[in-house]
Design an enzyme around this catalytic site. Structure first.
Site, mmCIF file in Angstrom:
data_model
loop_
_atom_site.group_PDB
_atom_site.id
_atom_site.type_symbol
_atom_site.label_atom_id
_atom_site.label_comp_id
_atom_site.label_asym_id
_atom_site.label_seq_id
_atom_site.Cartn_x
_atom_site.Cartn_y
_atom_site.Cartn_z
ATOM 1 N N TRP A 172 47.666 68.915 -29.157
ATOM 2 C CA TRP A 172 48.447 68.284 -27.776
ATOM 3 C C TRP A 172 49.469 69.214 -27.586
ATOM 4 C CZ3 TRP A 172 47.797 64.726 -32.161
ATOM 5 C CH2 TRP A 172 46.456 63.938 -32.367
ATOM 6 N N HIS A 173 49.597 70.296 -27.917
ATOM 7 C CA HIS A 173 50.836 71.334 -27.650
ATOM 8 C C HIS A 173 50.457 72.064 -26.564
ATOM 9 C CE1 HIS A 173 52.719 70.486 -31.891
ATOM 10 N NE2 HIS A 173 52.543 69.258 -31.119
ATOM 11 N N TYR A 174 49.433 71.698 -25.581
ATOM 12 C CA TYR A 174 48.994 72.817 -24.517
ATOM 13 C C TYR A 174 50.269 73.061 -23.547
ATOM 14 C CZ TYR A 174 48.102 68.019 -22.535
ATOM 15 O OH TYR A 174 48.227 66.727 -22.210
#
Length: 563
Positions: free
Chosen positions: A497-499
């Protein structure tokens, strides 16, 4: 906070000095800072995190991510790579959904972006006390930390928010009672007389005026409320330099901000034409350089119950891989499911199947159902004892693209991240995977593990089920050679979830985060990042909101202004 449905009744002024779109990890500290001296409207497309146990309770982390309804905190999507993912739809943004790890960017990262290091440090110090603390470790996390140090992920950096090569205990936004603190808490710093926060305000597009020989200028935004009613809100055009200095600021995240730029007419013309969006600015870099930090993890069954913990320990290696540790989630889910009747269990599975496209929770529930057949519950609970090692790659070097699918801002755009397209990313995953295997075999950590002699016979059948249904451990059919580990990295990749990216600095925005080619519009959030900062970006996103709020105030009030 107000529901946007009642906007006409509660809007106190006809126009605002700043309109901030997105009440997330960057938008909240940014709006709070700007409100010290100017009027601010903060528009959040979701609801409040307060009073929502799925958001606030650490033990609801997986459920919070998995549930996707029109009013849930999480909106799921599946990238064109086929990897399930989530985006936030709640005040506090990703800090209302994530696993809570709180760690700063490295000094090298700060220098590479061109930030003022003094103001960076002051901004971290401003946001951190409101949301984060350094946790005390228990069994699984202590053993993982000792194992990392034993296998050479050194030095021991103790408990710190700083990004340092070696092993450390980082910060968490979950307090000692398991309650989540989000970026929304930072709004306590805001001046209540100058800020208006609207929930369920879904911004549709930015409005512009155009004059011959001049850049298009942002003048306001259009948003809809939960009833679908459109509202128009404008920037302040009065007062001393009001028209020249008031701004719209997009802080809608790496998915939302590029999407909103395109829906407002800023992007590649071929992206806009199918949806009859008038071109305000031909900007071909919007939506490009999308990236997501690839993550792979290994589930580890332990020989005794361990604590429930999300990310606390991290090993920051020199090979471009970050090793993170979590434990106890499976035990909690098994304990819940084991108390349910067959009818209620079946109903839960149907609900998860309908509401969750993440695959994560659904796969685990399927594992439990498969395993329950003929297995006593106490054995099942024993099988769920344990935790996971995650390896996340830095950067990454692999990039993709975001494109529009519809002209509706509520619909997810199409995103492709191209996980492990670049060899550098695969090599980092390989190094991280081997480090995890070394830790599992270390004297410090192996004390928690079963071996072939100590594993109970009753648990042996579950091993087959575990490998088939929830393949999070390093499979036996992969050898240790580099090509095989590369393939394992590709086969088991998932998001952490670190896009980021899509409106990258130097291509879409300048060093002051102004959108190049138009006036009175900035993008300030993770969509401007080319590389993800540190082991988790949320601390830096919060810092950036404060940092740029101070910079903007100093631009308007003078460099010596007390902000």
């Amino acid at each position: 906070m107000f529901n946007a449905t009642n906007a006409a009744a509660i809007t106190r002024i006809p126009a605002y000095d700043y309109i901030v779109v997105g009440g997330g990890t960057t938008g909240c500290p940014l709006a709070a800072t700007l409100s010290q001296n100017f009027t601010v409207l903060l528009l959040e497309r979701g609801g409040t995190p307060y009073g929502n146990p799925l958001v606030e309770d650490e033990r609801e982390f997986l459920i919070d991510l998995a549930v996707d309804t029109p009013t849930s905190a999480s909106q799921t999507f599946v990238s064109e790579d086929g990897i399930p993912n989530e985006r936030a739809r709640v005040l506090g943004g990703g800090s209302s959904l994530n696993a809570g790890f709180f760690s700063y960017a490295s000094p090298d990262y700060v220098r590479s972006v061109g930030w003022n290091s003094t103001l960076v440090n002051e901004s971290y110090a401003w946001v951190t006390p409101m949301v984060a603390a350094l946790p005390e470790l228990q069994t699984f996390q202590r053993a993982a930390r000792a194992g990392l140090l034993e296998v050479g992920v050194v030095p021991d950096n103790g408990r710190t928010f700083q990004h340092l090569i070696g092993t450390k205990v980082g910060g968490s936004i979950f307090d000692s009672s398991g309650r989540r603190h989000t970026a929304a808490d930072i709004l306590r710093y805001a001046n209540p007389d100058r800020i208006t926060v609207l929930l369920w305000a879904n911004t549709q597009r930015v409005l512009f005026t155009e004059s011959d020989g001049q850049n298009p200028r942002a003048t306001g935004v259009v948003y809809t409320d939960l009833n679908g009613t459109e509202h128009t809100v404008l920037l302040n055009a009065g007062g001393e330099n009001g028209a020249a200095e008031s701004e719209v600021i997009l802080s809608a995240g790496a998915i939302g901000s590029p999407q909103l730029l395109m829906l407002s007419g800023i992007g590649p013309p071929e992206q806009l034409a199918p949806f009859n969006i008038p071109v305000i600015l031909n900007q071909r870099a919007v939506g490009k350089t999308m990236a997501d930090n690839s993550m792979n993890l290994m589930w580890i069954m332990t020989n005794k119950p361990v604590e429930y913990s999300l990310i606390q320990v991290v090993g920051i290696t020199t090979a471009g891989s970050y090793i993170e540790v979590t434990s106890g989630e499976a035990q909690d889910i098994v304990q819940l499911l084991s108390t349910m009747s067959p009818q209620n269990l079946a109903a839960l599975v149907r609900t998860i199947t309908r509401q969750s496209r993440t695959g994560l929770l659904q796969q685990f529930v399927n594992l439990i159902i498969d395993a329950v057949i003929g297995v006593p519950v106490n054995y099942l609970y024993t099988a769920a004892q344990g935790g996971a090692f995650l390896q996340k790659i830095q950067g990454p070097y692999s990039h993709g693209e975001l494109t529009l699918v519809t002209g509706n801002v509520s619909d997810n755009p199409s995103v492709r991240f191209n996980y492990y397209q670049r060899l550098e990313d695969l090599d980092a995953c390989t190094a991280g995977t081997r480090t995890i295997m070394d830790v599992m075999n270390s004297r410090s950590f192996s004390k928690l593990l079963y071996n072939n002699e100590t594993v109970p016979d009753s648990l042996r059948p579950l091993q087959t089920v575990l490998n088939r249904t929830y393949p999070l451990r390093f499979p036996n059919n992969y050898s240790a050679d580099t090509a095989s580990v590369h393939q394992w990295c590709r086969d088991t990749v998932r998001t952490v979830w670190h896009y980021h990216g899509g409106a990258v600095m130097g291509r879409v925005v300048d060093s002051d985060y102004r959108v190049m080619g138009v006036d009175a519009l900035r993008v300030i959030d993770g969509s401007t990042f080319n590389f993800s900062p540190g082991t988790n970006p949320q601390a830096t996103c919060m810092m950036l909101g404060r940092y740029m709020g101070v910079q903007i105030l100093r631009e308007r009030l003078g460099a010596d202004a007390n902000v």
